[in-house]
Design an enzyme around this catalytic site. Structure first.
Site, PDB file in Angstrom:
ATOM      1  N   ASP A   1       0.403   1.862  -2.374  1.00 20.30           N
ATOM      2  CA  ASP A   1       1.475   1.886  -1.376  1.00 20.30           C
ATOM      3  C   ASP A   1       1.188   0.801  -0.350  1.00 20.30           C
ATOM      4  O   ASP A   1       0.080   0.757   0.208  1.00 20.30           O
ATOM      5  CB  ASP A   1       1.537   3.251  -0.691  1.00 20.30           C
ATOM      6  CG  ASP A   1       1.617   4.394  -1.704  1.00 20.30           C
ATOM      7  OD1 ASP A   1       2.308   4.218  -2.714  1.00 20.30           O
ATOM      8  OD2 ASP A   1       0.974   5.430  -1.479  1.00 20.30           O
TER       9      ASP A   1
ATOM     10  N   ASP B   1       8.637  16.160  -3.794  1.00 21.79           N
ATOM     11  CA  ASP B   1       7.561  16.088  -2.818  1.00 21.79           C
ATOM     12  C   ASP B   1       7.443  17.438  -2.119  1.00 21.79           C
ATOM     13  O   ASP B   1       8.456  18.005  -1.678  1.00 21.79           O
ATOM     14  CB  ASP B   1       7.838  15.001  -1.770  1.00 21.79           C
ATOM     15  CG  ASP B   1       7.786  13.594  -2.365  1.00 21.79           C
ATOM     16  OD1 ASP B   1       7.428  13.463  -3.551  1.00 21.79           O
ATOM     17  OD2 ASP B   1       8.111  12.648  -1.635  1.00 21.79           O
TER      18      ASP B   1
END
Length: 242
Positions: free
Chosen positions: A129, A8
């Site tokens: 998500d 990330d």
């Protein structure tokens, strides 16, 4: 089952977040390219990357660093974060990204997903998500009233082949993924489901394999060394192909 180590990116650095909260970001590696090469040396074939700045700003931000990773390793890269237009989808796929992940766009602009799938087929994945079962978007800063299964079925109808699912409450917590939600999702749609968030041990890999998921994204546990990428990859060899 495919193991996808995660990198990330925030402000040009390799970071991890806790439950998707940007103010919890902490650096886990100095070089994204070196980290990717290390993952490759341990047997990985795919890499999961997220442009966290892009997710928050709704546009690509860390492209130079991402393309540097692609140039320096032979891993297939799936990328999410800030991909909101066909121009961005085309741009990434034309410059070495193997699969792009549409997240907020799936919730807010399903027409874009439909157009992208029509043009690029299985090079398009949708990231779903969830917070308390409802879909979150815009870098997890907003939570909708849409149930994650309902959105997954909508994406399946559009023709999406890959769904990456994260229960936000488990992300970065090292307490295992939400097996129940993943199993329910996997049974509800024909898409290939990839687990994300909370994968922290070989036991998790064994359970996810038993649930017949397509893949598992591993992040924090690799950096803390609670999970050996090499052992995870070896465990999955021959269990399920890509």
């Amino acid at each position: 089952m495919v193991i996808l180590p995660a990198i990330d990116i925030k402000d040009g650095k390799c970071v991890r977040l806790v439950q998707g909260k940007y103010d919890t970001a902490y650096t886990v590696a100095e070089s994204a390219a070196d980290t990717a090469k290390a993952f490759e040396a341990m047997g990985a074939t795919w890499l999961h990357m997220v442009d966290l700045n892009g997710a928050k700003d709704a546009m690509p931000v860390n492209t130079e660093l991402i393309f540097d990773v692609i140039k320096q390793c032979d891993l297939k890269v799936e990328l999410g974060g800030g991909i909101r237009t066909m121009e961005t989808v085309d741009y990434y796929l034309e410059n070495g990204i193997s699969r792009v992940i549409l997240g907020s766009a799936a919730l807010n602009n399903p027409a874009l997903v439909k157009e992208a799938v029509k043009k690029h087929g299985d090079k398009i994945a949708v990231g779903i998500d969830a917070r308390d079962g409802n879909v979150a978007a815009e870098g997890w800063l907003q939570t909708s009233t849409v149930n994650y299964i309902d959105l997954a079925k909508q994406m399946e109808d559009i023709g999406v082949k890959y769904i990456i699912f994260t229960d936000i409450s488990h992300d970065g917590m090292m307490d295992g993924p939400n097996y129940t939600m993943l199993d329910k999702l996997n049974r509800a749609v024909s898409c290939k489901v990839i687990a994300s968030g909370g994968v922290s041990s070989l036991t998790d890999i064994v359970v996810l394999t038993a649930l017949k998921l397509h893949g598992a994204i591993c992040g924090k546990a690799l950096y803390t060394r609670d999970l050996s990428l090499r052992q995870a990859v070896d465990l999955c060899k021959g269990v399920r192909t890509e």
